[in-house]
Design an enzyme around this catalytic site. Structure first.
Site, mmCIF file in Angstrom:
data_model
loop_
_atom_site.group_PDB
_atom_site.id
_atom_site.type_symbol
_atom_site.label_atom_id
_atom_site.label_comp_id
_atom_site.label_asym_id
_atom_site.label_seq_id
_atom_site.Cartn_x
_atom_site.Cartn_y
_atom_site.Cartn_z
ATOM 1 N N SER A 49 36.568 45.381 42.814
ATOM 2 C CA SER A 49 35.876 44.223 43.397
ATOM 3 C C SER A 49 34.391 44.140 43.089
ATOM 4 O O SER A 49 33.787 43.090 43.316
ATOM 5 C CB SER A 49 36.024 44.243 44.916
ATOM 6 O OG SER A 49 37.020 43.364 45.312
ATOM 7 N N TYR A 103 40.466 37.587 35.740
ATOM 8 C CA TYR A 103 40.098 38.289 36.995
ATOM 9 C C TYR A 103 40.524 39.767 36.940
ATOM 10 O O TYR A 103 39.734 40.666 37.245
ATOM 11 C CB TYR A 103 40.767 37.569 38.180
ATOM 12 C CG TYR A 103 40.697 38.314 39.494
ATOM 13 C CD1 TYR A 103 39.549 38.271 40.276
ATOM 14 C CD2 TYR A 103 41.780 39.066 39.953
ATOM 15 C CE1 TYR A 103 39.482 38.965 41.477
ATOM 16 C CE2 TYR A 103 41.720 39.761 41.151
ATOM 17 C CZ TYR A 103 40.571 39.706 41.909
ATOM 18 O OH TYR A 103 40.496 40.403 43.090
ATOM 19 N N VAL A 139 38.003 48.744 45.552
ATOM 20 C CA VAL A 139 39.073 49.668 45.948
ATOM 21 C C VAL A 139 39.268 50.822 44.954
ATOM 22 O O VAL A 139 40.060 51.712 45.198
ATOM 23 C CB VAL A 139 40.417 48.943 46.210
ATOM 24 C CG1 VAL A 139 40.318 48.012 47.404
ATOM 25 C CG2 VAL A 139 40.906 48.201 44.974
ATOM 26 N N LYS A 180 33.146 41.368 41.108
ATOM 27 C CA LYS A 180 32.922 40.044 41.711
ATOM 28 C C LYS A 180 31.430 39.697 41.722
ATOM 29 O O LYS A 180 31.045 38.527 41.650
ATOM 30 C CB LYS A 180 33.503 40.002 43.135
ATOM 31 C CG LYS A 180 35.035 40.061 43.114
ATOM 32 C CD LYS A 180 35.662 40.268 44.467
ATOM 33 C CE LYS A 180 37.184 40.193 44.339
ATOM 34 N NZ LYS A 180 37.966 41.023 45.189
HETATM 35 N N1 GLU Z 1 41.713 44.059 41.774
HETATM 36 C C1 GLU Z 1 41.744 44.224 43.183
HETATM 37 C C2 GLU Z 1 42.604 43.164 43.840
HETATM 38 O O1 GLU Z 1 42.544 42.049 43.459
HETATM 39 C C3 GLU Z 1 40.342 44.191 43.707
HETATM 40 C C4 GLU Z 1 40.309 44.463 45.162
HETATM 41 C C5 GLU Z 1 39.067 45.124 45.630
HETATM 42 O O2 GLU Z 1 38.481 45.982 44.981
HETATM 43 O O3 GLU Z 1 38.690 44.748 46.739
HETATM 44 O O4 GLU Z 1 43.353 43.411 44.728
#
Ligand code: GLU
Length: 308
Positions: free
Chosen positions: A62, A186, A256, A65
């Site tokens: 994440s 993504y 995560v 992001k």
């Molecule tokens: N690729 C993970 C998902 O979409 C990222 C989640 C995260 O790190 O919060 O679930």
């Protein structure tokens, strides 16, 4: 002095890994050793302090992001990004979809999956993944960043929930470009393989309002960096963002994969790696390290000014 405090903070936080678990909903992430812990501090004065497992590669998840939001603000503009994505803490899990079904509803913010997938749908038609990869390498001051193919394929084969979110967003008009291409973009961004040092590098660029500290090159506009840091402060630690703001008080974003990116404005970037996660998806030992650093080095955004 920073090095001593950092080394002590990492050693003191190691036992906290027992309280958390690696993320298993992406099987490849579940294979990580939950006892890893590393932390790096890069200061604007050029000091680089590292303690623990700071050169172990793990996936950015994440924290990408933040990079996608910054790129989207630069390439698509503030109005486009925030026309159909909010800037409010959600108070829900990162992968929540409950509120999205209502007609006219929009993702709460760009730091949760729904918001990030929407932002990527605006960004993806304007820039290729390869261009995002080289931009990420520059921002993180780490030319070794690559796509972790195993993590990418592992997440792509367990994508149902994010796919459901993305199609719901298409149905409600939040996403207006190709859903499958957006999802691929993504997941690729989430699968970039980084270290705690890469995160400290990224934090340092953000702490310096978007200027590369070594070359002086402007990588992001000050307006973009201001928006990104504010959203990190209010929404960066999932539904633990409020508690984290009180206890640590440093704009941060977790993933995560166990990473945490932290930005001490005008002063330093901090990168953490500790894959044992608490129930909200944040690195348990990592938060403990940051609490110590914030207290000992007076990094809280509202620390009384005589200490700063
Ligand atoms: N690729 C993970 C998902 O979409 C990222 C989640 C995260 O790190 O919060 O679930």
């Amino acid at each position: 002095m920073i090095q001593t405090i950092l080394s002590q903070a990492v050693e003191a936080a190691r036992p906290a890994a027992e309280l958390g678990q690696t993320a298993t909903y992406i099987p490849e992430l579940g294979k990580m050793d939950k006892h890893h812990l590393g932390a790096c501090v890069f200061t604007r004065e050029g000091e680089r302090c590292c303690a623990g497992d700071t050169d172990v590669r793990f996936s950015i998840q994440s924290i990408s992001k933040v990079i996608s939001l910054a790129a989207a603000l630069e390439l698509c503009g503030y109005d486009t990004v925030f026309e159909r994505v909010g800037m409010e803490p959600s108070g829900e899990a990162f992968n929540a979809m409950g509120k999205l079904e209502a007609v006219g509803s929009t993702p709460s913010n760009p730091m949760i999956n729904a918001g990030a997938i929407a932002v990527d749908s605006y960004l993806e038609p304007k820039i290729s993944f390869e261009e995002m990869l080289s931009f990420t390498r520059k921002l993180c001051m780490d030319p070794q960043i690559v796509l972790d193919e195993k993590v990418y394929h592992s997440e792509m084969s367990h994508i149902s929930r994010n796919r459901a979110i993305a199609y719901l967003l298409e149905n409600t008009g939040v996403i207006r470009s190709d859903v499958e291409r957006t999802l691929d973009f993504y997941v690729r961004m989430c699968s970039l393989s980084i270290t705690a040092e890469s995160l400290a590098g990224l934090g340092l660029v953000l702490a310096g309002d978007g200027v590369h500290p070594a070359t002086g090159e402007r990588l992001l506009s000050p307006d973009t960096v201001r928006v990104v840091k504010t959203i990190m402060l209010t929404c960066g630690m999932y539904d633990g963002s409020g508690t984290f703001a009180v206890q640590v008080g440093i704009p941060s974003k977790s993933g995560v994969g166990g990473g945490i990116l932290s930005v001490v404005d005008g002063r330093m970037g901090i990168g953490i790696f500790g894959p044992a996660l608490d129930g909200k998806g944040n690195s348990v030992a990592g938060i403990q390290v940051l609490r110590t650093l914030s207290r000992e080095l007076h990094l809280h955004i509202f620390d009384p000014s005589e200490h700063r």
